[in-house]
Design a protein around this motif. Structure first.
Motif, PDB file in Angstrom:
ATOM      1  N   ALA B 286      42.755  44.655  35.043  1.00 40.81           N
ATOM      2  CA  ALA B 286      43.775  44.318  34.049  1.00 40.81           C
ATOM      3  C   ALA B 286      44.267  42.887  34.260  1.00 40.81           C
ATOM      4  O   ALA B 286      44.583  42.183  33.306  1.00 40.81           O
ATOM      5  CB  ALA B 286      44.946  45.291  34.157  1.00 40.81           C
ATOM      6  N   GLY B 287      44.291  42.451  35.512  1.00 39.36           N
ATOM      7  CA  GLY B 287      44.766  41.105  35.815  1.00 39.36           C
ATOM      8  C   GLY B 287      43.647  40.095  35.711  1.00 39.36           C
ATOM      9  O   GLY B 287      42.742  40.228  34.880  1.00 39.36           O
ATOM     10  N   CYS B 288      43.694  39.076  36.579  1.00 36.91           N
ATOM     11  CA  CYS B 288      42.698  38.015  36.544  1.00 36.91           C
ATOM     12  C   CYS B 288      41.357  38.528  37.081  1.00 36.91           C
ATOM     13  O   CYS B 288      41.285  39.118  38.154  1.00 36.91           O
ATOM     14  CB  CYS B 288      43.186  36.846  37.392  1.00 36.91           C
ATOM     15  N   ALA B 295      40.437  31.854  46.329  1.00 32.56           N
ATOM     16  CA  ALA B 295      41.069  31.576  47.618  1.00 32.56           C
ATOM     17  C   ALA B 295      42.584  31.546  47.486  1.00 32.56           C
ATOM     18  O   ALA B 295      43.304  31.688  48.462  1.00 32.56           O
ATOM     19  CB  ALA B 295      40.568  30.236  48.153  1.00 32.56           C
ATOM     20  N   GLN B 296      43.064  31.353  46.245  1.00 33.72           N
ATOM     21  CA  GLN B 296      44.512  31.220  46.067  1.00 33.72           C
ATOM     22  C   GLN B 296      45.108  32.448  45.390  1.00 33.72           C
ATOM     23  O   GLN B 296      46.068  32.350  44.652  1.00 33.72           O
ATOM     24  CB  GLN B 296      44.794  29.968  45.232  1.00 33.72           C
ATOM     25  N   VAL B 297      44.492  33.581  45.663  1.00 33.14           N
ATOM     26  CA  VAL B 297      44.965  34.798  45.016  1.00 33.14           C
ATOM     27  C   VAL B 297      46.350  35.166  45.565  1.00 33.14           C
ATOM     28  O   VAL B 297      46.641  34.960  46.741  1.00 33.14           O
ATOM     29  CB  VAL B 297      43.941  35.936  45.212  1.00 33.14           C
ATOM     30  N   HIS B 298      47.217  35.646  44.678  1.00 28.81           N
ATOM     31  CA  HIS B 298      48.550  36.065  45.105  1.00 28.81           C
ATOM     32  C   HIS B 298      48.996  37.222  44.223  1.00 28.81           C
ATOM     33  O   HIS B 298      48.261  37.646  43.321  1.00 28.81           O
ATOM     34  CB  HIS B 298      49.523  34.898  45.060  1.00 28.81           C
ATOM     35  N   GLY B 299      50.201  37.690  44.460  1.00 28.07           N
ATOM     36  CA  GLY B 299      50.673  38.912  43.812  1.00 28.07           C
ATOM     37  C   GLY B 299      50.586  38.897  42.302  1.00 28.07           C
ATOM     38  O   GLY B 299      50.213  39.890  41.680  1.00 28.07           O
ATOM     39  N   ALA B 300      50.861  37.769  41.673  1.00 30.24           N
ATOM     40  CA  ALA B 300      50.900  37.702  40.209  1.00 30.24           C
ATOM     41  C   ALA B 300      49.538  37.946  39.578  1.00 30.24           C
ATOM     42  O   ALA B 300      49.430  38.339  38.413  1.00 30.24           O
ATOM     43  CB  ALA B 300      51.421  36.346  39.769  1.00 30.24           C
ATOM     44  N   CYS B 301      48.454  37.737  40.360  1.00 29.79           N
ATOM     45  CA  CYS B 301      47.109  37.809  39.795  1.00 29.79           C
ATOM     46  C   CYS B 301      46.741  39.202  39.312  1.00 29.79           C
ATOM     47  O   CYS B 301      45.738  39.384  38.632  1.00 29.79           O
ATOM     48  CB  CYS B 301      46.084  37.310  40.805  1.00 29.79           C
ATOM     49  N   ALA B 302      47.539  40.215  39.681  1.00 33.20           N
ATOM     50  CA  ALA B 302      47.280  41.564  39.197  1.00 33.20           C
ATOM     51  C   ALA B 302      47.693  41.711  37.734  1.00 33.20           C
ATOM     52  O   ALA B 302      47.345  42.687  37.086  1.00 33.20           O
ATOM     53  CB  ALA B 302      48.012  42.576  40.061  1.00 33.20           C
ATOM     54  N   LEU B 303      48.482  40.732  37.232  1.00 32.05           N
ATOM     55  CA  LEU B 303      48.902  40.774  35.822  1.00 32.05           C
ATOM     56  C   LEU B 303      47.973  39.902  35.000  1.00 32.05           C
ATOM     57  O   LEU B 303      47.368  38.971  35.527  1.00 32.05           O
ATOM     58  CB  LEU B 303      50.332  40.235  35.698  1.00 32.05           C
TER      59      LEU B 303
END
Lengths: 325, 337
Positions: B286-288, B295-303
């Motif tokens: 659902a996210g990215c 390498a710069q994955v973070h919490g927001a990437c799930a959206l």
């Protein structure tokens, strides 16, 4: 090209030689034709005379060499049964079989290719599925049974078509043919359809498979990207490519149409070579059987040659090469 | 800015392929536009939807795949809702395509002249003789020597590079306004690649033709295109002018692609390949979609990542990523006391 033809001719000669030897020995092994031909009441002297007259008192290899000697001069021996030249018997029956096979082939191509194209272009449609379903029937039903059913329906029940014989024949370039007169045509229709049924199904399936494969090729997509009308894409770009395998199979199948028209000819009492062959095998009429098989082999050789030439016309990548490979 | 109508405007294009294990979203929400004479590079790894985007524009997606949404406005007309005859008249005429593999594009059983002439006759009422002259000229224009002789040849008598030249001649013969070139140099030798590239570039400049150059090779696009769009898993993740996008890549994937190009002048410098492989188009998160390799994955990437103008070179440089986005949930969370 000339070298190609010469080499072909030489190969064919070898095939004919091997073929004649096999059949000669084979029929010798089956039994003695004199036992069948001569009446049980004949005395020993008469039997010996008949055997000598046919040359059957000689050892097998002598018989074969004499046969070859004569065959090279164009004499394939006299039929044991009819007493007339074997080759003449066959040539007399050849036009009937050839006509039947040609009409069956025309039916197979003229029905099989359009139906196969339709089914290949619309594989999911009802008509496409129906065509494929029917082709499975055509493939699986035995020829003799379909023949009998055709007779039941069109001759017995409906009375539209005659059930046996060639009907009235017309001379075309000195060859008797049936299809030129209405009566002959009616006689021809049912046996030809019966013989063609299997081949129609075969051509449908080949055409459909080829079409579906061709449709996925880049050159078809490119043809559409060029803005060509779909008729041109289908009838030029697709059809010309799938004709190559179809021509091969049709060529081979034409030979088998001629050689194995036996069943259809028996059912419809069609006076062709197939019927003659069955009778000759029953009576161990060796000269006729050998001459028949040699004729069929010669026909196959010619057909294959024509297919090879058609090939090179259809596919520019194939050129009849003069080198052995 | 003047409100000139773009030559091609793709809006929220969606193309899907139903498979036995689900629906593959090959092209998902793709939008871009192209002005007359402009060259766009469409870049991404294999299977990211570049080619399907090209085929969708021309209406050449093979069933069972189909375009399920969006618009493709060519000179203001929507190609997706146009009737088939009108679309056919535009294809190969105003809008042409060059394919990836020149060995497969030309019909093996038809002579080159047939394949050129039929392209002319499909779109204009032209005599065979006149069409033949045009075909001759067209072969000359793509740099084929002795065109009169070569016209009578079959495709198998040409090398790969020559076949691609013939395919280009066919695509250009009706002087289209837009060419879609789908990796036309990938299947060729490096030296031939350069020649084909130079040829297409020269013809485009000379005729003010627009071009969409589909490629997996950013270095080719850098030297050719005016603008670039980077695709990943069916979506455009970054787009902008070549200068802005390649000098200031905003998406980690674009940076990854740039890091994976070997540099001629820095011998021994390490290449930085992007780890992992492209995700299956059947079950995208659902996210990215790039999160797993980033390498710069973070919490927001799930959206679902936002699509926004990143600021280099004005509003035309856009990126679809949470990094540097003002309203990133992470940023808001960090800002909170």
């Amino acid at each position: 090209m000339l070298v190609f033809l010469l080499r072909r001719l030489l190969q064919s000669g070898v095939v004919l030689l091997v073929m004649s030897l096999l059949v000669f020995v084979g029929i010798y092994a089956i039994g003695n034709p004199v036992d069948i031909l001569i009446s049980p009441e004949a005395d020993q002297a008469e039997i010996a005379r008949t055997i000598a007259a046919f040359g059957l008192d000689q050892p097998l290899w002598t018989q074969y060499l004499i046969y070859l000697q004569q065959a090279v001069r164009g004499n394939f021996g006299n039929s044991f049964v009819h007493g007339t030249p074997a080759l003449a018997l066959i040539v007399q029956r050849l036009p009937a079989t050839l006509e039947l096979a040609c009409v069956a082939l025309i039916l197979a191509v003229s029905l099989g290719i359009p139906l196969g194209l339709w089914a290949g272009l619309r594989p999911a449609s009802k008509s496409g599925r129906a065509i494929m379903g029917l082709s499975i029937l055509g493939f699986s039903l035995p020829t003799f049974w379909v023949g009998l059913m055709l007779i039941m329906l069109f001759s017995v029940q409906l009375g539209w078509l005659p059930s046996n014989g060639r009907g009235a024949t017309t001379e075309l370039l000195g060859v008797p043919v049936s299809f030129l007169s209405w009566d002959g045509f009616k006689h021809l229709l049912m046996p030809a359809a019966n013989l063609a049924l299997f081949k129609i199904s075969l051509v449908i399936r080949l055409t459909r498979a080829g079409t579906q494969e061709a449709l996925l090729q880049d050159y078809v997509r490119f043809a559409r990207a060029k803005g060509l009308r779909s008729a041109r894409v289908v009838f030029v770009h697709v059809l010309k490519n799938i004709l190559i395998p179809i021509v091969t199979v049709i060529g081979l199948e034409f030979g088998s149409l001629i050689a194995f028209a036996v069943v259809t000819e028996s059912i419809f009492a069609w006076p062709g070579m197939g019927k003659l062959l069955i009778e000759s095998i029953n009576l161990l009429d060796r000269p006729v059987v050998v001459a028949y098989l040699l004729t069929v082999v010669a026909l196959f050789v010619v057909i294959n040659l024509v297919v090879d030439i058609l090939y090179s016309l259809l596919d520019p990548r194939i050129r009849l090469s003069d080198q052995a490979d | 800015m003047s409100m000139v109508q773009p030559l091609l405007e793709v809006n929220k294009l969606q193309t899907q392929f139903p498979t036995s294990s689900g629906i593959a979203k090959a092209v998902d929400d793709v939008s871009f536009s192209l002005a007359a004479g402009e060259i766009l590079g469409l870049v991404g790894e294999s299977g990211c939807g570049k080619t399907v985007t090209g085929f969708s524009i021309l209406g050449l997606v093979d069933p069972p795949g189909r375009v399920v949404g969006g618009q493709v406005l060519f000179k203001g007309e929507d190609l997706l809702t146009m009737d088939t005859e009108r679309l056919r008249a535009i294809r190969g005429n105003r809008l042409a395509m060059i394919f990836q593999d020149p060995m497969m594009t030309l019909n093996p059983v038809l002579r080159i002249d047939t394949q050129l002439i039929e392209t002319l006759q499909a779109h204009q009422d032209i005599s065979r003789a006149a069409a033949y002259d045009r075909a001759l000229e067209a072969l000359g224009e793509v740099g084929i020597a002795e065109p009169a002789q070569r016209l009578r040849a079959y495709p198998h008598q040409f090398s790969g590079g020559m076949r691609q030249r013939v395919a280009i001649a066919i695509a250009l013969i009706n002087r289209p306004d837009l060419i879609i070139a789908d990796e036309p140099t990938t299947a060729l030798d490096v030296t031939i690649q350069g020649q084909i590239l130079a040829l297409v570039q020269a013809l485009c400049r000379e005729r003010q033709m627009s071009l969409i150059w589909i490629s997996h090779d950013l270095s080719v696009v850098a030297g050719l295109a005016d603008r670039v769009a980077v695709m990943y898993a069916g979506k455009i993740v970054e787009s902008g002018t070549v200068r802005a996008t390649l000098d200031h890549p905003a998406h980690p994937y674009t940076r990854g692609l740039l890091g994976a190009i070997p540099a001629l002048h820095e011998r021994g410098s390490r290449l930085l390949p992007i780890p992992g492989t492209t995700p299956s188009l059947l079950n995208l998160p659902a996210g990215c979609a790039f999160a797993d390799r980033c390498a710069q994955v973070h919490g927001a990437c799930a959206l679902p990542p936002p699509d926004f103008a990143v600021g280099h070179d004005g509003p035309s440089h856009r990126v679809r990523c949470w990094l540097n986005h003002a309203n990133s949930p992470n940023r808001i969370a960090d800002a909170a006391p």
